[in-house]
Design a protein around this motif. Sequence first.
Motif, PDB file in Angstrom:
ATOM      1  N   PRO A  27       0.940  -1.232   0.027  1.00 35.20           N
ATOM      2  CA  PRO A  27      -0.097   0.136   0.236  1.00 35.20           C
ATOM      3  C   PRO A  27       0.775   1.068   0.085  1.00 35.20           C
ATOM      4  CG  PRO A  27      -0.747  -1.442   1.679  1.00 35.20           C
ATOM      5  CD  PRO A  27       0.634  -2.109   1.222  1.00 35.20           C
ATOM      6  N   PRO A  28       0.314   2.411  -0.519  1.00 35.11           N
ATOM      7  CA  PRO A  28      -0.998   2.669  -1.323  1.00 35.11           C
ATOM      8  C   PRO A  28      -1.320   1.992  -2.535  1.00 35.11           C
ATOM      9  CG  PRO A  28       0.540   4.438  -1.293  1.00 35.11           C
ATOM     10  CD  PRO A  28       1.464   3.367  -0.811  1.00 35.11           C
ATOM     11  N   VAL A  67       0.048   6.370 -17.377  1.00 38.06           N
ATOM     12  CA  VAL A  67      -1.244   5.385 -17.210  1.00 38.06           C
ATOM     13  C   VAL A  67      -1.064   4.572 -15.881  1.00 38.06           C
ATOM     14  CG1 VAL A  67      -2.821   3.779 -18.269  1.00 38.06           C
ATOM     15  CG2 VAL A  67      -1.718   5.706 -19.709  1.00 38.06           C
ATOM     16  N   ASN A  68       0.018   3.769 -15.792  1.00 38.86           N
ATOM     17  CA  ASN A  68       0.191   2.960 -14.959  1.00 38.86           C
ATOM     18  C   ASN A  68       0.009   3.512 -13.596  1.00 38.86           C
ATOM     19  OD1 ASN A  68       1.518   0.093 -14.007  1.00 38.86           O
ATOM     20  ND2 ASN A  68       2.749   1.748 -12.885  1.00 38.86           N
ATOM     21  N   ALA A  69       0.703   4.633 -13.355  1.00 38.97           N
ATOM     22  CA  ALA A  69       0.569   5.417 -12.027  1.00 38.97           C
ATOM     23  C   ALA A  69      -0.751   6.219 -11.802  1.00 38.97           C
ATOM     24  CB  ALA A  69       1.611   6.531 -11.979  1.00 38.97           C
ATOM     25  N   ALA A  70      -1.358   6.493 -12.743  1.00 36.51           N
ATOM     26  CA  ALA A  70      -2.776   7.038 -12.521  1.00 36.51           C
ATOM     27  C   ALA A  70      -3.622   5.815 -12.100  1.00 36.51           C
ATOM     28  CB  ALA A  70      -3.301   7.413 -14.043  1.00 36.51           C
ATOM     29  N   ALA A  71      -3.628   4.653 -12.688  1.00 35.58           N
ATOM     30  CA  ALA A  71      -4.244   3.525 -12.262  1.00 35.58           C
ATOM     31  C   ALA A  71      -3.913   2.884 -10.964  1.00 35.58           C
ATOM     32  CB  ALA A  71      -3.929   2.313 -13.576  1.00 35.58           C
ATOM     33  N   GLY A  72      -3.098   3.558 -10.343  1.00 37.25           N
ATOM     34  CA  GLY A  72      -2.761   3.032  -8.814  1.00 37.25           C
ATOM     35  C   GLY A  72      -1.724   1.936  -8.617  1.00 37.25           C
ATOM     36  N   ARG A 117       0.387   7.735  -6.321  1.00 40.42           N
ATOM     37  CA  ARG A 117      -0.293   7.538  -5.325  1.00 40.42           C
ATOM     38  C   ARG A 117       0.535   7.865  -3.896  1.00 40.42           C
ATOM     39  NH1 ARG A 117      -4.632   2.701  -4.971  1.00 40.42           N
ATOM     40  NH2 ARG A 117      -5.912   3.463  -6.714  1.00 40.42           N
ATOM     41  N   ALA A 118       1.978   7.524  -3.983  1.00 44.85           N
ATOM     42  CA  ALA A 118       2.795   7.550  -2.731  1.00 44.85           C
ATOM     43  C   ALA A 118       3.336   9.115  -2.950  1.00 44.85           C
ATOM     44  CB  ALA A 118       4.200   6.620  -3.062  1.00 44.85           C
ATOM     45  N   PRO A 119       3.712   9.564  -1.765  1.00 45.00           N
ATOM     46  CA  PRO A 119       4.306  11.042  -1.935  1.00 45.00           C
ATOM     47  C   PRO A 119       5.633  10.975  -2.386  1.00 45.00           C
ATOM     48  CG  PRO A 119       4.370  10.100   0.338  1.00 45.00           C
ATOM     49  CD  PRO A 119       3.450   9.033  -0.287  1.00 45.00           C
ATOM     50  N   VAL A 120       5.966  12.138  -3.115  1.00 44.41           N
ATOM     51  CA  VAL A 120       7.462  12.332  -4.016  1.00 44.41           C
ATOM     52  C   VAL A 120       8.167  12.974  -2.980  1.00 44.41           C
ATOM     53  CG1 VAL A 120       8.626  13.169  -5.806  1.00 44.41           C
ATOM     54  CG2 VAL A 120       6.180  12.197  -6.004  1.00 44.41           C
ATOM     55  N   GLY A 121       9.415  12.325  -2.588  1.00 49.72           N
ATOM     56  CA  GLY A 121      10.205  12.708  -1.872  1.00 49.72           C
ATOM     57  C   GLY A 121      11.691  13.089  -2.406  1.00 49.72           C
ATOM     58  N   PRO A 122      12.576  13.675  -1.801  1.00 47.10           N
ATOM     59  CA  PRO A 122      13.823  14.013  -2.516  1.00 47.10           C
ATOM     60  C   PRO A 122      14.503  12.682  -3.030  1.00 47.10           C
ATOM     61  CG  PRO A 122      13.795  15.209  -0.586  1.00 47.10           C
ATOM     62  CD  PRO A 122      12.761  14.139  -0.549  1.00 47.10           C
TER      63      PRO A 122
END
Length: 348
Positions: A27-28, A67-72, A117-122
């Motif tokens: 997850p997520p 598309v892959n990221a948008a689909a989760g 879905r995951a937060p983007v970090g450095p």
Amino acid sequence: MRTSDVWLTPAFVAGAVAVTVLAPADPPYRGLDAVGLSLAVGSTLCLFPRRVAPMWVVVATSLLVVVNAAAGYSTTVTQWPAWISLFTLFSLRGTGARVVGAAVMVAAVGGYFAVDRAPVGPTDVFGVAVCFLLAMVAGDAARSRRAAALAEHARVRAEERTELARELHDSIGHAVNVMVMQAGVGRRVFVDDPTFAREALGNIESVGRDALGELDRLVRVMHTDRPTTDLSALVDRVRAAGRELRLTTEEIQVGATVAQALHRIVQEALTNALRHTDSGRIDVELAQVDDTVVLEVVNEGRQLRVGRPGRGLANMRERARSVGGEVEAGPVAAGFRVRATLPAQVRS
């Protein structure tokens, strides 16, 4: 389409399936299902035409990442076909295509960061930047290596063509000049000395056959035929043309490459003597002093014929330089002298 690409794509597909099944996303991100597996396999299948249509492969794989990221789903699998496609584009195409491909990839990265879905970090930004730079630099390096290899191949082919042209000039040119001399002599004495004229015609036929054989040999086995320092055939041709020739030789020990160069230098020097003078003795001296072979060809002819400049002297000098030797040529008190100094063996 390369054979390697035919095998590489199924390998990537199998790897994508294995990674997707054996390493389910946490997850997520969504778990394994038919849609996620289809996106992973589809991105790898896009690599199949990467060499023939690299730009379209960059667009397709970049779009599938978004598309892959948008689909989760996680980009564990779908990101690698995109980097491979960018590498391929930089290795095969010029500046314009590279700029467009990089822009497409930047847009895809931006879209991925926006919908993932995951937060983007450095750490994520740094990892993407490193992959981006590695794909571009490696692709450019591959293109440079291929260009250097093609340039080297072209240089080798050009040298081979030059060498073949030189061989043809030396061997066939010598035969043609002997035939011209014999035909001229036969024509002048045809009425007064028909026996000599018939002999000249016979010699012309013999030299012509030898020239055809030499041409065939050069075309078929130029690089495998073992050269010789036997000058008897050259001497016989010159004498058959009606010129006096005195040959003085010693036993010499030379390598095959030097023997080839030596034979051609003698041949060219005799050709020039027949071409530019009608009479006079030709002296050929060949000796070896320690590791050096010395050749002198002196043409004592006085009736000099000046025609269109050829490549005779230049060819002799090039042949000598190719084995580490040198050729001096010019008028002397006795006529015209060609002096070649060659090493007995080619120095590595």
